[in-house]
Motif scaffolding. Structure first.
Motif, mmCIF file in Angstrom:
data_model
loop_
_atom_site.group_PDB
_atom_site.id
_atom_site.type_symbol
_atom_site.label_atom_id
_atom_site.label_comp_id
_atom_site.label_asym_id
_atom_site.label_seq_id
_atom_site.Cartn_x
_atom_site.Cartn_y
_atom_site.Cartn_z
ATOM 1 N N GLU A 106 7.912 -37.835 28.323
ATOM 2 C CA GLU A 106 6.638 -37.984 29.032
ATOM 3 C C GLU A 106 6.829 -38.436 30.475
ATOM 4 O OE1 GLU A 106 6.288 -37.542 25.084
ATOM 5 O OE2 GLU A 106 6.986 -39.509 25.784
ATOM 6 N N MET A 107 7.689 -39.406 30.695
ATOM 7 C CA MET A 107 7.917 -39.948 32.035
ATOM 8 C C MET A 107 9.400 -40.011 32.330
ATOM 9 S SD MET A 107 5.381 -43.245 32.506
ATOM 10 C CE MET A 107 3.606 -43.111 32.315
ATOM 11 N N GLY A 108 9.732 -39.936 33.607
ATOM 12 C CA GLY A 108 11.128 -40.058 33.992
ATOM 13 C C GLY A 108 11.270 -40.399 35.458
ATOM 14 N N VAL A 109 12.403 -41.015 35.794
ATOM 15 C CA VAL A 109 12.731 -41.358 37.174
ATOM 16 C C VAL A 109 13.908 -40.500 37.608
ATOM 17 C CG1 VAL A 109 13.467 -43.190 38.750
ATOM 18 C CG2 VAL A 109 11.990 -43.741 36.799
ATOM 19 N N ASN A 110 13.756 -39.817 38.726
ATOM 20 C CA ASN A 110 14.853 -39.000 39.229
ATOM 21 C C ASN A 110 14.794 -38.957 40.753
ATOM 22 O OD1 ASN A 110 17.190 -37.642 38.647
ATOM 23 N ND2 ASN A 110 16.231 -35.728 38.051
ATOM 24 N N SER A 111 15.896 -38.560 41.369
ATOM 25 C CA SER A 111 15.975 -38.576 42.829
ATOM 26 C C SER A 111 15.170 -37.428 43.440
ATOM 27 C CB SER A 111 17.433 -38.480 43.281
ATOM 28 O OG SER A 111 17.938 -37.183 43.062
ATOM 29 N N SER A 112 14.666 -37.669 44.634
ATOM 30 C CA SER A 112 13.941 -36.621 45.358
ATOM 31 C C SER A 112 14.874 -35.459 45.665
ATOM 32 C CB SER A 112 13.357 -37.188 46.655
ATOM 33 O OG SER A 112 14.384 -37.724 47.487
ATOM 34 N N THR A 113 16.160 -35.745 45.840
ATOM 35 C CA THR A 113 17.136 -34.680 46.115
ATOM 36 C C THR A 113 17.160 -33.676 44.981
ATOM 37 O OG1 THR A 113 18.515 -36.169 47.435
ATOM 38 C CG2 THR A 113 19.569 -34.196 46.572
ATOM 39 N N LEU A 114 17.151 -34.148 43.741
ATOM 40 C CA LEU A 114 17.156 -33.237 42.601
ATOM 41 C C LEU A 114 15.793 -32.565 42.421
ATOM 42 C CD1 LEU A 114 19.340 -35.252 40.078
ATOM 43 C CD2 LEU A 114 19.936 -33.149 41.278
ATOM 44 N N TRP A 115 14.720 -33.259 42.748
ATOM 45 C CA TRP A 115 13.404 -32.628 42.667
ATOM 46 C C TRP A 115 13.235 -31.532 43.719
ATOM 47 C CZ3 TRP A 115 10.203 -32.157 38.937
ATOM 48 C CH2 TRP A 115 10.039 -33.167 37.980
ATOM 49 N N ALA A 260 7.794 -39.837 37.669
ATOM 50 C CA ALA A 260 6.854 -38.741 37.429
ATOM 51 C C ALA A 260 6.509 -38.664 35.948
ATOM 52 C CB ALA A 260 7.446 -37.413 37.902
ATOM 53 N N VAL A 261 5.332 -38.124 35.667
ATOM 54 C CA VAL A 261 4.863 -37.948 34.292
ATOM 55 C C VAL A 261 4.448 -36.489 34.110
ATOM 56 C CG1 VAL A 261 2.528 -38.669 34.950
ATOM 57 C CG2 VAL A 261 3.213 -38.754 32.555
ATOM 58 N N TRP A 266 -0.458 -36.340 31.066
ATOM 59 C CA TRP A 266 -1.271 -37.253 31.866
ATOM 60 C C TRP A 266 -2.753 -36.917 31.770
ATOM 61 C CZ3 TRP A 266 -1.001 -41.778 34.334
ATOM 62 C CH2 TRP A 266 -1.987 -42.079 35.274
ATOM 63 N N ASP A 267 -3.068 -35.641 31.895
ATOM 64 C CA ASP A 267 -4.461 -35.217 31.887
ATOM 65 C C ASP A 267 -5.154 -35.520 30.566
ATOM 66 O OD1 ASP A 267 -4.243 -34.312 34.473
ATOM 67 O OD2 ASP A 267 -3.924 -32.211 33.918
ATOM 68 N N ASN A 268 -4.389 -35.653 29.496
ATOM 69 C CA ASN A 268 -4.956 -35.935 28.178
ATOM 70 C C ASN A 268 -5.057 -37.430 27.868
ATOM 71 O OD1 ASN A 268 -5.473 -33.271 27.292
ATOM 72 N ND2 ASN A 268 -3.317 -32.985 26.797
ATOM 73 N N LEU A 269 -4.545 -38.272 28.778
ATOM 74 C CA LEU A 269 -4.675 -39.710 28.577
ATOM 75 C C LEU A 269 -6.096 -40.157 28.919
ATOM 76 C CD1 LEU A 269 -1.370 -41.120 30.146
ATOM 77 C CD2 LEU A 269 -1.973 -41.087 27.712
ATOM 78 N N PRO A 270 -6.614 -41.165 28.237
ATOM 79 C CA PRO A 270 -7.937 -41.690 28.579
ATOM 80 C C PRO A 270 -7.963 -42.216 30.004
ATOM 81 C CG PRO A 270 -7.206 -42.525 26.440
ATOM 82 C CD PRO A 270 -6.021 -41.853 27.073
ATOM 83 N N ALA A 271 -9.110 -42.111 30.653
ATOM 84 C CA ALA A 271 -9.249 -42.553 32.042
ATOM 85 C C ALA A 271 -8.866 -44.024 32.200
ATOM 86 C CB ALA A 271 -10.678 -42.319 32.528
#
Length: 351
Positions: A106-115, A260-261, A266-271
């Motif tokens: 669902e979520m992860g942290v990664n470098s902008s270089t790889l993105w 990022a998620v 994300w869109d399906n999570l409650p507000a």
């Protein structure tokens, strides 16, 4: 522009005011806030969210992410659980982006270089001397329209950016000679951290070499490479001082990571849950930016104390470094197109 305060160049304060519950110290992550404004925690729907990252657990970004997960769970009364998988336990950095985009995590942290391989505009953080050499101005850019445009591009691909996690500025370490001008790179082999930095290294007359972060120490020790580019936090953690004599501080790039998620998830999570996560992520982003400044200062000083010869590029010389790196700017515009050109122009005017 770069300043020559102490040995470190420009190191300014983080953007925006953190909530009172946060700690501004450098000894650890921000203090957890167990409250949620008096709201009834039972109102949060139960959810279990997996979050993966690859950085060492003692890194300031890791500490911030771990505290982010803890706060979300505490503030939701335990209903929203974020299961953290640190230090590559679940996914490698090369696997991370695809896993987020497909919902494998669902979520992860990664470098902008790889993105940048998914969203070319994300490569702006690697463009030499494009990001202001000021934490305050870098934060202002990321919290403003530059950050908004990058987030919008990520969402088009299926990933929502929750926060930009500042790693710190990139520098050069090497065992051959002091690097005081671009011409000093001639003939060296330098471990690179991405495509755009590689173009810069080539423009300076050196040969870029790709290898994993864990391989750099041995390569420097065996002289298969002459040097490497990274943040000073990583240089301390990887013990570069044992195998490199010279450190050049030029703040040429602002190393960035992204939490990022998966957008559909994300869109399906409650507000209400989205609001909690967004609020906590904003606090964490500000704390990490403050820590990046403090860690850059502390680790550069540590490298000096451990015996590295430190050279801070004078502000008057930066124009020559930037001009020699122009091929890297051209490469970024080539890959990121009109949006890349627009972002470069906009970020140069941040005041």
């Amino acid at each position: 522009m770069l300043t020559t305060v102490g040995l470190l160049g420009s190191l300014l304060a983080g953007c925006g005011g953190a909530p009172a519950a946060q700690s501004g110290t450098s000894g650890g992550a921000p203090q957890a806030n167990t409250g949620s404004g008096g709201a009834a925690t039972e109102e949060y729907e139960k959810a279990t969210i997996r979050l993966a990252y690859n950085l060492p657990q003692d890194h300031h970004i890791s500490k911030g992410i771990e505290d982010f997960a803890k706060k979300v769970e505490e503030r939701s009364g335990g209903n929203v659980k974020i299961q953290v998988y640190p230090a590559g336990q679940l996914l490698s950095d090369k696997e991370m982006n695809q896993a987020i985009l497909t919902g494998g995590v669902e979520m992860g942290v990664n470098s902008s270089t790889l993105w940048a391989s998914v969203v070319p505009a994300m490569g702006i953080f690697d463009v030499p001397y494009a990001i202001p050499t000021s934490y305050e101005l870098a934060g202002k850019a990321l919290s403003g329209s530059v950050g908004d445009k990058l987030k919008a591009e990520m969402e088009k691909k299926g990933a929502k950016v929750l926060l930009f996690a500042d790693y710190g500025y990139a520098q050069f370490a090497n065992s051959a000679r002091p690097l005081k001008m671009p011409a000093d790179f001639q003939g060296l082999k330098i471990r690179s951290i991405g495509h755009i930095p590689s173009v810069m290294i080539q423009a300076y007359g050196a040969a870029p070499v790709f290898m994993g972060a864990g391989e750099v120490y041995m390569a420097l020790q065996r002289k298969t490479i002459d040097g490497a580019t990274s943040g000073t936090t990583a240089m301390v953690q990887r013990k570069y001082d044992e195998v490199s004599k010279y450190l050049t501080i030029s703040n040429y790039a602002y190393l960035e990571f992204v939490l990022a998620v998966n957008k559909k998830y994300w869109d399906n999570l409650p507000a209400k849950t989205q609001e909690l996560i967004n609020t906590t992520a904003k606090e964490t982003e500000e704390w990490i930016r403050q820590q990046a400044e403090q860690e850059d200062k502390a680790t550069a000083e540590q490298l000096k104390e451990k015996g590295m010869e430190v050279y801070v590029v004078p502000e008057a010389d930066l124009a020559a470094w930037k001009e020699a790196a122009k091929p890297a700017w051209d490469e970024y515009v080539k890959t990121a197109g009109d949006l890349g050109k627009e972002l470069l122009e906009e970020i140069q005017n941040i005041q």
